[in-house]
Each structure stands twice: as C-alpha cells, then as structure tokens.
Design an enzyme around this catalytic site. Structure first.
Site, short mmCIF file in Angstrom:
data_model
loop_
_atom_site.label_atom_id
_atom_site.label_comp_id
_atom_site.label_asym_id
_atom_site.label_seq_id
_atom_site.Cartn_x
_atom_site.Cartn_y
_atom_site.Cartn_z
N LYS A 1 -30.78 -18.33 -11.42
CA LYS A 1 -30.84 -16.88 -11.22
C LYS A 1 -31.15 -16.53 -9.76
CE LYS A 1 -31.57 -15.14 -15.85
NZ LYS A 1 -32.37 -14.28 -16.73
N LYS B 1 -20.67 -21.92 -22.15
CA LYS B 1 -21.15 -21.11 -23.26
C LYS B 1 -20.57 -19.70 -23.18
CE LYS B 1 -25.69 -19.79 -23.85
NZ LYS B 1 -27.12 -19.91 -24.14
N LYS C 1 -21.58 -12.93 -21.43
CA LYS C 1 -21.12 -11.60 -21.02
C LYS C 1 -20.60 -11.61 -19.58
CE LYS C 1 -25.63 -9.98 -19.36
NZ LYS C 1 -26.29 -11.26 -19.22
#
Ligand code: TRP
Length: 337
Positions: free
Chosen positions: A117, A199, A202
């Site tokens: 992140k 995976k 979004k």
C-alpha cells in the site's frame, strides 16, 4: 444459554473500501452465514481501517451501509450473528492504541500489505497505514476470538495478532485468547476474469463482478473473460496450464454445487463459446436474489439502523470487558463512572 456460552468465537471484517464482489461472496461472506449455529459470530465493516487510504466521505458512508445490507442479503442473519460498524464500538480504537505500544516498529515494517500500500499511495504513507495491524489485532483480541476467517493475504496480520497476544499475556497473565486464522483452501479463491493469476479485485473493474451489478453487465464480463491460449480449447480443470478456464470452473462449481468432473462432462466438446455464457448465467441467477434483497433492505433505513445499533451494543458489551481488564493490567486508574 448453557450451550451458547461454550460456542467458539469467530470474527471477521471487510473494509468498506470498495463494493463487495463475487470473490468476497464466494470466498468469505457466503461461508460466514453457514457457521452461525456452530460458532458465536461477529462480523463488522472495518471503516476505521478504510481511513488509512484517502476516501470520498459520502462514498464511504454509502458503502458501509450497503455492505451491511449485503451481509444480511448474503445470509448473515442479524438474529444469529453480531453485525456492526467498527467505528461504533469505540473500544476498537482504544485497544488499538494500547496494542500500538506492544507492537514493534520492526514487525510493522515487515508487513507486506504495508509495503504494497505504501508503494501504491506514495504520497500518503500515514501513521495509520503503518499501525493498521495493531488495530486489526485489537478488533480480534477484544472479543477473545478463537477463529478469524480471512483470505491468504491476511495470514501475516493474523500471525502478528498472535504474537502481540502472546507477548501481552507473557507480561500480564492470561488476558487474551490467542486466535487462529481460518483460511479456506485454494479452491475457494476467485481470480480476476481479466487476469486469472491475480485475486478478483475491484482495482480491475472489468475482471471483477460486483454483487449489485446489473445482469447484462455480468453477462458481458463473463463473455469477455480471459480463457487460455492453449490449443485444445476444451473445458478441463488444470490450474497450472489453464488458469482462466479453471477459475471459471471453480466459480461455476461454487454457484451450482456441481463437481469439477460433472462440469467437464457437461461441457464435453462444447468449447469456451458455450461455457463462458453458461457460467455468467449461473452467477447472475445466484446474485439476483442477493441484489434484490440488498436493495429492499437499503430502502428500509430504519431496519438497517436497528441492526447496526443492536450489533454495536452487543459487541461493545463484550469488548468493554476485555478493555477494562487491559486498562487495569497495564496500570491505568480505574474510571469512576
Ligand atoms: N485487514 C482485513 C482486510 O483487509 C480487514 C480486517 C480488519 C479484518 N480488521 C479485521 C479481518 C479483523 C479479520 C479480522 O481484509
């Protein structure tokens, strides 16, 4: 009541950072609903965690409520599960602070989610992003949870939670239950329709099917799903060499209850052109009642408010006991009111 007290405790949360998708449903929420009789279950919207990345406030509020409606529509009965919004139970933030003081800089620096992140949000590497795992440890330890159902990507956070619990217990005696991650086998993982080696997420909206999406959009996404460039072009389960088809087979198996063998036989000689829309249709029919129920619930704001109010009250009642014990153990003066 006697039995109730002996049930093992299960707890999990999802960040309302995006709309729930098929991967969240098949990999997590669908299974949560099935466990309510066996376990004492707590599920929450991890809205405080979501603030570690900059959000549009109105969108965050919408998604938090929508996620609650979707939890219920996916089969989480609020009578049998404690459903709440993390920020409504202030004990999370309070224990999070305490646990920050028992979590090491080195440990937090090693977290892969922090590194990922930070790389993605280089202009906003804030303190909350760094100490995210101590808040997650607080979420779990407040309820003395036995099991934490999460995806593989959260294993490291669960391990750190265990380390923090053990460290604290070694100093102060048995305060926290040391929880275990409860990770579904690889088969339950839904991969992206555009990139079957990652995976479903979004962040790739074209490869991601959202629970509230219109049937025609879902159909289009499945028609365009990436299949494999092998020459045989038949529906056969082989995750190594045919990740795209194998992912679609996993999805089809999960929504229809058919086995992989049955699916191979069903589409024997049919080719991808017939298979992909069939998977799309099966997903559409699975999601239709969920979407309709979620829409109905979203129109009933009073009901949703009642659910999250009662959920927060129940959660806080349990959380408070743990927090009080922790405050006492570490040497804080007992609050007189
Ligand atoms: N970190 C989790 C995720 O991103 C969400 C989460 C927050 C969580 N607190 C939790 C999951 C406690 C399980 C238990 O998926």
């Amino acid at each position: 009541m006697e039995n109730e007290a002996k049930k093992k405790i299960m707890l999990s949360g999802i960040q309302p950072s995006g709309d729930l998708h098929l991967g969240n449903y098949l990999g997590a929420v669908k299974n949560w609903g099935a466990r309510a009789d066996e376990f004492d279950c707590y599920y929450f919207m991890a809205d405080l965690h979501t603030l570690t990345v900059r959000q549009n406030p109105a969108e965050l509020r919408r998604r938090s409520l929508e996620q609650l409606a979707q939890y219920i529509a996916c089969g989480l009965d609020p009578e049998k599960n404690t459903l709440f919004i993390q920020s409504h139970v202030h004990e999370h933030a309070e224990l999070g602070w305490i646990l920050n003081c028992y979590t090491m800089f080195g440990e937090l620096s090693r977290m892969t989610q922090f590194k990922d992140k930070s790389a993605k949000n280089a202009d906003n590497i804030n303190g909350g992003l760094f100490t995210y795992p101590s808040l997650m440890a607080a979420d779990i330890l407040l309820y003395q949870a036995d099991y934490v159902p999460v995806g593989e990507d959260q294993r490291q956070h669960c391990e750190l939670t265990r380390d923090i619990a053990v460290r604290f217990n070694n100093i102060y005696g048995d305060v926290f239950k040391v929880p275990e991650a409860y990770i579904p086998k690889a088969g339950a993982r839904v991969m992206g329709l555009g990139n079957p080696t990652a995976k479903m997420s979004k962040s790739d909206p074209n490869g991601c099917v959202f629970l509230m999406e219109k049937p025609e959009d879902i159909a289009r996404k499945f028609k365009r799903a990436i299949t494999d460039s092998d020459t045989e072009r038949c529906v056969r389960f082989d995750p190594e060499n045919k990740p795209g088809v194998s992912n679609l087979m996993n999805i089809y198996a999960a929504v229809t209850g058919k086995t992989l063998d049955e699916i191979e036989r069903e589409f024997d000689g049919a080719g991808y052109g017939a298979f992909k829309p069939a998977v799309g249709d099966a997903v559409i029919e699975t999601l239709r009642p969920i979407r309709e129920e979620a829409q109905r619930l979203l129109a009933d704001k009073a009901y949703l408010q009642q659910v999250y109010t009662e959920g927060a009250q129940k959660a806080s009642f349990i959380a408070r006991k743990t927090l009080r014990k922790v405050y006492k153990k570490v040497g804080l003066v007992e609050k007189p009111f």
